[in-house]
Design a protein around this motif. Structure first.
Motif, mmCIF file in Angstrom:
data_model
loop_
_atom_site.group_PDB
_atom_site.id
_atom_site.type_symbol
_atom_site.label_atom_id
_atom_site.label_comp_id
_atom_site.label_asym_id
_atom_site.label_seq_id
_atom_site.Cartn_x
_atom_site.Cartn_y
_atom_site.Cartn_z
ATOM 1 N N ASP A 242 1.817 15.723 13.804
ATOM 2 C CA ASP A 242 1.260 14.666 12.951
ATOM 3 C C ASP A 242 1.532 14.948 11.483
ATOM 4 O O ASP A 242 2.228 15.908 11.152
ATOM 5 N N LYS A 243 0.928 14.152 10.632
ATOM 6 C CA LYS A 243 1.192 14.214 9.185
ATOM 7 C C LYS A 243 0.770 15.534 8.533
ATOM 8 O O LYS A 243 1.193 15.816 7.413
ATOM 9 N N ASP A 244 -0.018 16.333 9.205
ATOM 10 C CA ASP A 244 -0.339 17.661 8.654
ATOM 11 C C ASP A 244 0.941 18.462 8.399
ATOM 12 O O ASP A 244 0.967 19.324 7.514
ATOM 13 N N PHE B 17 3.572 17.347 7.056
ATOM 14 C CA PHE B 17 3.956 16.951 5.688
ATOM 15 C C PHE B 17 2.924 17.471 4.676
ATOM 16 O O PHE B 17 3.283 18.094 3.677
ATOM 17 N N ARG B 18 1.629 17.248 4.984
ATOM 18 C CA ARG B 18 0.578 17.666 4.041
ATOM 19 C C ARG B 18 0.680 19.153 3.727
ATOM 20 O O ARG B 18 0.453 19.583 2.617
ATOM 21 N N ARG B 19 1.004 19.963 4.764
ATOM 22 C CA ARG B 19 0.968 21.431 4.620
ATOM 23 C C ARG B 19 2.364 22.065 4.564
ATOM 24 O O ARG B 19 2.496 23.275 4.749
ATOM 25 N N PRO C 245 0.724 8.997 13.819
ATOM 26 C CA PRO C 245 0.602 10.383 13.335
ATOM 27 C C PRO C 245 0.201 10.470 11.856
ATOM 28 O O PRO C 245 -0.164 11.536 11.389
ATOM 29 N N ASP C 246 0.254 9.353 11.131
ATOM 30 C CA ASP C 246 -0.275 9.344 9.749
ATOM 31 C C ASP C 246 -1.805 9.380 9.752
ATOM 32 O O ASP C 246 -2.414 9.875 8.803
ATOM 33 N N THR C 247 -2.399 8.795 10.776
ATOM 34 C CA THR C 247 -3.859 8.583 10.763
ATOM 35 C C THR C 247 -4.591 9.356 11.872
ATOM 36 O O THR C 247 -5.802 9.172 12.031
ATOM 37 N N ALA D 150 5.638 8.649 2.239
ATOM 38 C CA ALA D 150 4.474 9.419 2.691
ATOM 39 C C ALA D 150 3.728 9.937 1.470
ATOM 40 O O ALA D 150 4.343 10.373 0.496
ATOM 41 N N THR D 151 2.413 9.851 1.529
ATOM 42 C CA THR D 151 1.603 10.444 0.460
ATOM 43 C C THR D 151 0.499 11.267 1.104
ATOM 44 O O THR D 151 0.163 11.077 2.274
ATOM 45 N N ALA D 152 -0.035 12.173 0.335
ATOM 46 C CA ALA D 152 -1.203 12.932 0.798
ATOM 47 C C ALA D 152 -2.079 13.232 -0.410
ATOM 48 O O ALA D 152 -1.630 13.098 -1.552
ATOM 49 N N PHE D 153 -3.305 13.625 -0.127
ATOM 50 C CA PHE D 153 -4.264 13.979 -1.179
ATOM 51 C C PHE D 153 -4.403 12.836 -2.187
ATOM 52 O O PHE D 153 -4.231 13.018 -3.386
ATOM 53 N N ASN D 154 -4.683 11.667 -1.645
ATOM 54 C CA ASN D 154 -4.857 10.450 -2.436
ATOM 55 C C ASN D 154 -3.675 10.188 -3.373
ATOM 56 O O ASN D 154 -3.853 9.842 -4.540
ATOM 57 N N GLY D 155 -2.493 10.353 -2.836
ATOM 58 C CA GLY D 155 -1.287 9.994 -3.576
ATOM 59 C C GLY D 155 -0.744 11.097 -4.474
ATOM 60 O O GLY D 155 0.304 10.927 -5.100
ATOM 61 N N LEU D 156 -1.414 12.240 -4.556
ATOM 62 C CA LEU D 156 -0.946 13.338 -5.434
ATOM 63 C C LEU D 156 0.368 13.920 -4.930
ATOM 64 O O LEU D 156 1.239 14.283 -5.714
ATOM 65 N N GLY E 70 0.840 -1.199 0.000
ATOM 66 C CA GLY E 70 0.000 0.000 0.000
ATOM 67 C C GLY E 70 0.870 1.242 0.000
ATOM 68 O O GLY E 70 2.081 1.160 -0.213
ATOM 69 N N LYS E 71 0.256 2.391 0.265
ATOM 70 C CA LYS E 71 1.005 3.649 0.205
ATOM 71 C C LYS E 71 1.984 3.766 1.376
ATOM 72 O O LYS E 71 3.044 4.346 1.220
ATOM 73 N N ALA E 72 1.626 3.198 2.518
ATOM 74 C CA ALA E 72 2.480 3.366 3.695
ATOM 75 C C ALA E 72 2.958 2.049 4.306
ATOM 76 O O ALA E 72 3.779 2.064 5.232
HETATM 77 N N1 ASP Z 1 -3.131 8.719 3.009
HETATM 78 C C1 ASP Z 1 -3.810 9.513 2.077
HETATM 79 C C2 ASP Z 1 -3.121 9.512 0.737
HETATM 80 O O1 ASP Z 1 -2.151 9.443 0.308
HETATM 81 C C3 ASP Z 1 -4.118 10.906 2.425
HETATM 82 C C4 ASP Z 1 -3.691 11.553 3.673
HETATM 83 O O2 ASP Z 1 -3.294 10.934 4.640
HETATM 84 O O3 ASP Z 1 -3.783 12.783 3.689
HETATM 85 O O4 ASP Z 1 -3.543 9.723 -0.169
#
Ligand code: ASP
Ligand code: TMP
Length: 240
Positions: free
Chosen positions: A211-213, A215-217, A196-198, A33-39, A11-13
């Motif tokens: 947490d993962k925010d 990375f996301r932000r 922290p991913d979830t 690490a991925t975010a926004f559905n892998g984008l 999977g992704k993680a």
């Molecule tokens: N795990 C999700 C992904 O890659 C999104 C996320 O955690 O923000 O797409």
């Protein structure tokens, strides 16, 4: 000792391996690490290690408090043995404080405390981008029965209470988190990871995101946040 056999899924993680015991799988946590559905894609150094250790601590704690789950034992720095689950294709998000997609959906600022914890359900489908669904969709799509969803909701609220209790003395606020469940020997069992991913973890005093925010932000100090959560959970003692 079970022997690790071939990889069954990546999977992704996480990667999942079969073992010599058909009822047990080995989960290997990745640094990817991925975010926004892998984008958005990246690597968080040490994330696999931190998420494995943090999840193990939470799963052990929840089992002790009467929430059975798929965790069996740690097998390495970034791997654990888990029970085989038939995964229910519903992601359950529990929220105590408005953040993330809820802030956007209802137009309230992040940090607004909800009067009571709420649950949301998402259809676990990368193809569709995990759309939000409700209990009627879940029943109509035969993702889970009504009885299973009642059990899932009950367990999710209890997990929320228990995690809040565990985290409060560590000065961590549990803003929201995502759970996954599966069927095991006719019962609903908590699975996946709690890390922290979830989850959204905020420092109680400063509201700093742990947490993962990060990375996301693109907030920086991403690894440090994961390390800090593990440090607070173990009191700095890695063998706890
Ligand atoms: N795990 C999700 C992904 O890659 C999104 C996320 O955690 O923000 O797409
Ligand atoms: P959201 O505010 O983006 O909907 O996220 C709610 C919670 O669910 C948050 O703690 C992060 C977690 N989450 C996942 O574990 N996986 C995901 O794919 C997403 C979007 C959120």
């Amino acid at each position: 000792m079970v022997e690790v056999l071939e990889q069954m899924y990546e999977g992704k993680a996480k990667k999942i391996f079969r073992t010599s015991d058909p009822r047990l799988f080995m989960v290997d946590y990745k640094d990817d690490a991925t975010a926004f559905n892998g984008l958005k894609k990246g690597t968080i150094k040490g994330k696999g290690y931190y998420n494995n250790q943090i999840s193990a601590i939470f799963f052990k704690y929840l089992a002790e408090k009467g929430i059975p789950n798929h965790f069996v034992e740690l097998t390495g720095e970034r791997s654990m043995l888990v029970k085989d689950l038939e995964i229910i294709q519903v992601e359950v998000v529990a929220r105590n404080i408005v953040a993330g997609s809820l802030a956007k959906r209802i137009g309230k600022p992040e940090g607004t405390k909800l009067p009571f914890p709420i649950l949301e359900f998402y259809y676990k489908s990368d193809e569709l981008g995990d759309p939000m669904i409700n209990k009627y969709h879940i029943k109509a799509l035969e993702l889970a029965t009504e009885a299973e969803m009642e059990e899932i909701a009950k367990i999710s609220f209890k997990v929320n209470e228990l995690l809040c209790e565990r985290l409060a003395p560590l000065n961590i606020e549990l803003v929201d988190f995502k759970l996954e469940f599966g069927r095991h020997q006719g019962k609903v069992l908590l699975g996946d990871e709690i890390s922290p991913d979830t989850c959204r973890f905020w420092d109680t005093g400063t509201h700093e995101k742990l947490d993962k925010d990060r990375f996301r932000r693109d907030l920086g100090k991403v690894e440090e946040a994961y390390e800090e959560v593990l440090r607070r959970l173990t009191g700095g003692n890695k063998n706890v």
